[in-house]
Scaffold this motif. Structure first.
Motif, PDB file in Angstrom:
ATOM      1  N   ALA A 145      -3.732 -12.873  -2.835  1.00 35.16           N
ATOM      2  CA  ALA A 145      -3.131 -13.818  -4.429  1.00 35.16           C
ATOM      3  C   ALA A 145      -2.133 -12.211  -4.240  1.00 35.16           C
ATOM      4  CB  ALA A 145      -4.338 -13.621  -5.061  1.00 35.16           C
ATOM      5  N   ILE A 146      -2.228 -11.227  -3.554  1.00 34.91           N
ATOM      6  CA  ILE A 146      -1.062 -10.167  -3.776  1.00 34.91           C
ATOM      7  C   ILE A 146       0.055 -10.224  -2.976  1.00 34.91           C
ATOM      8  CG2 ILE A 146      -1.632  -7.722  -3.404  1.00 34.91           C
ATOM      9  CD1 ILE A 146      -4.583  -7.899  -3.960  1.00 34.91           C
ATOM     10  N   ALA A 179       2.231  -0.860  -5.941  1.00 33.25           N
ATOM     11  CA  ALA A 179       2.254  -1.800  -4.589  1.00 33.25           C
ATOM     12  C   ALA A 179       2.255  -3.174  -4.439  1.00 33.25           C
ATOM     13  CB  ALA A 179       0.630  -1.611  -4.795  1.00 33.25           C
ATOM     14  N   GLY A 180       2.103  -3.825  -4.958  1.00 30.04           N
ATOM     15  CA  GLY A 180       2.541  -5.543  -4.638  1.00 30.04           C
ATOM     16  C   GLY A 180       1.819  -6.743  -6.498  1.00 30.04           C
ATOM     17  N   ILE A 181       2.456  -7.314  -6.210  1.00 32.02           N
ATOM     18  CA  ILE A 181       2.109  -8.285  -7.118  1.00 32.02           C
ATOM     19  C   ILE A 181       0.474  -9.053  -7.132  1.00 32.02           C
ATOM     20  CG2 ILE A 181       3.720  -9.669  -8.833  1.00 32.02           C
ATOM     21  CD1 ILE A 181       4.826  -7.896  -8.910  1.00 32.02           C
ATOM     22  N   GLY A 182       0.178  -8.950  -8.485  1.00 33.60           N
ATOM     23  CA  GLY A 182      -0.592 -10.054  -7.655  1.00 33.60           C
ATOM     24  C   GLY A 182      -0.534 -10.970  -8.569  1.00 33.60           C
ATOM     25  N   ASP A 183      -1.149 -12.599  -8.339  1.00 34.50           N
ATOM     26  CA  ASP A 183      -0.911 -13.946  -8.648  1.00 34.50           C
ATOM     27  C   ASP A 183      -1.906 -13.917  -9.416  1.00 34.50           C
ATOM     28  OD1 ASP A 183      -0.139 -16.655  -9.969  1.00 34.50           O
ATOM     29  OD2 ASP A 183       0.780 -17.127  -7.793  1.00 34.50           O
ATOM     30  N   LEU A 184      -2.459 -14.420 -11.148  1.00 30.30           N
ATOM     31  CA  LEU A 184      -2.853 -15.178 -11.944  1.00 30.30           C
ATOM     32  C   LEU A 184      -3.565 -16.195 -11.772  1.00 30.30           C
ATOM     33  CD1 LEU A 184      -4.262 -11.349 -13.230  1.00 30.30           C
ATOM     34  CD2 LEU A 184      -4.931 -11.940 -11.148  1.00 30.30           C
ATOM     35  N   GLY A 185      -2.312 -16.541 -11.309  1.00 27.13           N
ATOM     36  CA  GLY A 185      -1.981 -18.096 -12.086  1.00 27.13           C
ATOM     37  C   GLY A 185      -1.206 -17.776 -12.884  1.00 27.13           C
ATOM     38  N   GLU A 186      -1.165 -18.436 -14.157  1.00 26.94           N
ATOM     39  CA  GLU A 186      -0.565 -17.892 -15.385  1.00 26.94           C
ATOM     40  C   GLU A 186       0.545 -16.884 -15.402  1.00 26.94           C
ATOM     41  OE1 GLU A 186      -3.431 -19.047 -18.026  1.00 26.94           O
ATOM     42  OE2 GLU A 186      -3.439 -19.240 -16.103  1.00 26.94           O
TER      43      GLU A 186
END
Lengths: 667, 164
Positions: free
Chosen positions: B111-112, B128-135
């Motif tokens: 998810a990152i 360092a990155g982007i995390g996808d938490l759904g919305e």
């Protein structure tokens, strides 16, 4: 597995100590290769390391020390002569052991192939040289003293006598050995008192000996006189003169025996005192740090208590507070002392370093160490090592001339490097002194001009001291050639920064053709100081009290202006005025100007009058480091935690001047 | 059993999530020493601008950095929700002032995504990155870069000089 790792750190530390010791003994042995006591000593240490390494199942270290032991055994049996490349090999082995130990600490496991070439050399050396082994029966007579003799020797030393062991070998063709011995003994008795011979005097008189014997002499005449006497006697094939060092006394001084040996004098190292079970416990420096912090907290809490109870004046409370004060200051002293270690710990590494450098540069250098028992805080000693290495390298590389140049200049061919430490008031002074070519002020100026560090006008007016201080300027170098040892134009400014971070100072004296002295001065106690706390608006700052000369009410002093700068005059002295609020960019305006104070402080360069809002009072404060991120800001000597838990910064008055902070323009 | 736990750890990253302005950020929990309510901060004159000052953390003096200022965001009032996240980076201990700390989450590695040239308003180096938490999107910070200030470089140089 778990067991091993638990002891690994201890193994590393102990082995380090042994190796350091070994290094020093080897250097001493190299100077007096005839000394048979040295073999024993070195053998014993190698054996100990082997034993410890085997217990820890560290194969490489075990094998290497085993081979070392074998080689030494050959020497003991007289199959190999201790000379020349033999010492290079031994020192290389010690280096290899040290790097194996260092590897352990990093958690790396070395392969056997890494030490294989060295092992081959160790084995090869034994067989290669065995043929050219020395004569049989040359082993030194081992000496042991009975209680009475020990007492005599101890008494003699107390009274300023020295004890010498003289091993004498008569010429094999000596006819009247008995008579010869008689003459030798009589001659020596002119110098002092013979307390022992091996074999006994009776046996000597009856010629019950082959061709060598040993005399123990107590005298005040000194080594030279004995040599003179011995050299004046006939039919002696050769002799050995050894100063018997003090045996490990019960009240063992902290003086490191290894370092003593390195001081250039020919003393016999009897490194018994570390081996004998002393009543000590090994404590990690981090625990001492923790203890120190706690004592610091205690002092803070005590101060706070005093503040709180200042309102409740009662004799009982006062007495209890005084008691608490006494206990905490004693505790503080004890903890400080526990952290003190002799500077020998850092000095010890230099004999080896200088030997190697001297070999590389083809110079002859006599290193004379003294005052190595002087004690400093362990942390400070660790920090001092790098700057000292730097200064010594400079001295050996640039300061001391090579043999030819020295002879040409009419100096003794051997260069002399003094490394000494001593107490001076509340400080420890460490000096690095060489008798080399000195620093040419003219060349310094030239180089400074070329490098754009000064203008021609400045060069004209610069005094001696000022000129000399140029060597501490960042990026400054006069080295005409870069060697592998030093002279890349970096360093002395870093050295000074380091020393100053320890609250110390460094200065240099030089005389052309005579030599140079670097003098480092470090305060004995670093952690706790007396400070004056002041207010600037809502903020509190601390000034080291030792820098505060006097305090005046601002209204009592007239502020004048000289050449557009604000100054005050006290007893005829003109002192620049510093608006501390402005320098420290304190928000807001000072209110009620009449209440302001002037704090006159002494800085390295001059006196300054600091204008402050208010005085909080005099306090004992614990200096805490500001941390790596902020140590570069030289204005701050550190920080402290006040009675209310808030942090106050400690001003380093020497740096108030950096930047155009002084005497603002009067508009 | 042990194997399962281990692989689970390898595939997930634990993050401390906090808020600055309207965005949510995450830092690796392994770098977080503790989270404190606001403490008295002592200003350090002459320090780099983004250093807010120093605090007393159980007898240790710790520098504190205002992340808003580091990122060039407008300053904000401290509120009762403001927190200091004390982080360990290398041998450096430092406090980061944030608007509020939200939660600790486990994020699967997949998810990152690596930091895209996304409009986050902060220097891409810091990511360092982007995390996808759904919305929601989580901006995961690279603390080493955030603290890689000139002063640090100077210090390392200084050490090298001494070695020479």
């Amino acid at each position: 597995m778990l067991d091993k790792s638990q002891y690994l750190q201890q193994f590393v530390e102990e082995t380090r100590e042994y190796l350091e010791n070994l290094n020093n003994i080897l250097l001493q042995w190299e100077r007096q290769p005839e000394d048979k006591g040295m073999v024993q000593e070195v053998f014993r240490i190698a054996h100990t390391i082997k034993g410890m390494a085997a217990t820890m199942e560290l194969e490489e270290i075990t094998i290497l020390s085993h081979h070392l032991e074998n080689l030494l055994d050959h020497v003991r049996q007289g199959k190999i002569k201790a000379e020349g490349s033999f010492f290079d090999l031994l020192l290389a082995s010690v280096d290899a052991l040290a790097s194996l130990v260092q590897g352990l600490e990093r958690g790396s496991t070395p392969g056997k192939e890494e030490i294989a070439p060295l092992l081959a050399r160790l084995q090869g050396f034994g067989s290669g040289q065995a043929r050219s082994s020395g004569k049989e029966g040359e082993q030194a007579l081992s000496l042991s003293f009975n209680e009475y003799e020990k007492k005599v020797m101890a008494r003699a030393r107390e009274e300023g006598f020295e004890v010498f062991q003289i091993n004498v070998w008569l010429q094999p063709d000596c006819l009247l050995k008995r008579a010869r011995v008689y003459v030798i003994l009589r001659s020596l008795e002119q110098l002092g008192e013979i307390i022992k011979t091996v074999p006994t005097v009776e046996d000597l008189e009856e010629e019950k000996f082959t061709d060598h014997f040993t005399v123990v002499l107590i005298c005040r005449a000194g080594e030279e006189a004995i040599r003179k006497t011995m050299e004046g006697l006939a039919e002696i094939e050769r002799y050995e003169l050894l100063a018997l060092a003090e045996p490990a006394a019960p009240a063992a001084s902290s003086r490191s025996p290894a370092a003593e040996g390195s001081s250039g004098t020919k003393k016999k190292t009897k490194d018994k005192d570390r081996m004998s079970a002393r009543q000590t416990v090994r404590v990690g420096i981090d625990r001492l740090d923790q203890l120190m912090n706690l004592v610091g907290e205690l002092v803070i809490t005590k101060t706070r208590l005093e503040q709180l109870l200042a309102l409740h004046t009662g004799s009982e409370i006062e007495e209890a507070l005084k008691g608490l004060g006494r206990i905490s200051s004693t505790l503080q002293d004890v903890v400080m002392q526990a952290r003190m270690v002799p500077v020998a710990q850092v000095f010890n590494r230099f004999p080896r370093m200088i030997r190697d450098m001297a070999k590389e540069l083809g110079k002859e250098i006599n290193l004379v160490i003294s005052g190595e028992e002087t004690e400093l805080d362990r942390r400070v000693i660790d920090e001092l090592a790098d700057p000292l290495v730097h200064i010594i390298r400079n001295a050996v590389d640039h300061g001391l001339e090579d043999t030819a140049a020295r002879v040409a200049a009419g100096k003794p061919p051997q260069g002399r490097l003094d490394l000494l430490a001593y107490y001076e008031g509340n400080s420890v002074v460490i000096e690095v002194k060489d008798d080399g070519r000195g620093i040419s002020l003219e060349k310094l100026k030239e180089a400074a001009l070329k490098g754009g560090f000064i203008t021609p006008a400045e060069a004209e007016t610069m005094g001696e001291e000022e000129t000399l201080n140029l060597i501490f300027a960042p990026g400054f170098s006069t080295a005409s050639q870069v060697s592998s040892i030093s002279g890349r134009g970096v360093g002395l400014d870093a050295v000074r920064a380091k020393i100053e971070s320890l609250n110390g100072t460094i200065d240099v004296e030089t005389e052309l053709g005579v030599g140079t002295v670097f003098r480092i001065k470090i305060p004995l106690t670093l952690a706790i100081i007396q400070a004056l706390l002041i207010n600037l608006g809502p903020e509190v700052y601390a000034l080291p009290l030792e820098r505060v000369e006097e305090i005046r009410r601002a209204e009592e002093v007239a502020i004048k202006s000289i050449q557009g700068k604000e100054v005050i005059t006290i007893r005829g002295e003109v002192i620049p005025l510093v608006h501390l609020r402005e320098i420290l960019e304190v928000a807001g305006e000072a209110e009620g100007r009449g209440e302001d104070f002037l704090v006159i402080v002494q800085t390295e360069q001059q006196r300054l009058a600091l204008l402050v809002d208010d005085l909080v009072g005099q306090k004992e404060i614990v200096i805490k480091p500001l941390g790596r991120l902020l140590t570069r800001i030289s204005l701050w000597a550190g920080a402290t935690i006040l009675g209310d838990g808030k942090v106050a910064l400690i001003l380093d008055t020497d740096y108030l001047l950096s930047g155009s902070n002084v005497g603002r323009e009067v508009s | 059993m042990a194997k399962e736990v281990q692989s689970q750890f390898q595939e997930e990253q634990q993050l401390v999530v906090f808020r600055l302005g309207s965005e949510e950020y995450g830092v690796d929990i392994l770098q977080v020493q503790e989270i404190k309510r606001m403490l008295d901060i002592t200003r350090v004159p002459k320090a780099p601008g983004f250093i807010e000052g120093v605090i007393n953390l159980r007898g240790q003096i710790i520098p504190v950095l205002d992340l808003r200022r580091r990122f060039g965001f407008p300053a904000a009032e401290r509120t009762p929700d403001s927190r200091i996240i004390v982080v360990n980076i290398g041998d450096l201990v430092i406090g980061l002032i944030v608007d509020t700390v939200l939660e600790v989450i486990s994020l699967p590695k997949e998810a990152i995504s690596p930091a895209p040239a996304l409009v986050t308003g902060i220097n891409n180096d810091f990511l360092a990155g982007i995390g996808d938490l759904g919305e929601r999107l989580l901006i995961i910070l690279n603390l080493e870069k955030i603290l890689a200030v000139d002063e640090l470089g100077d210090l390392q140089e200084f050490g090298q000089q001494l070695e020479e």
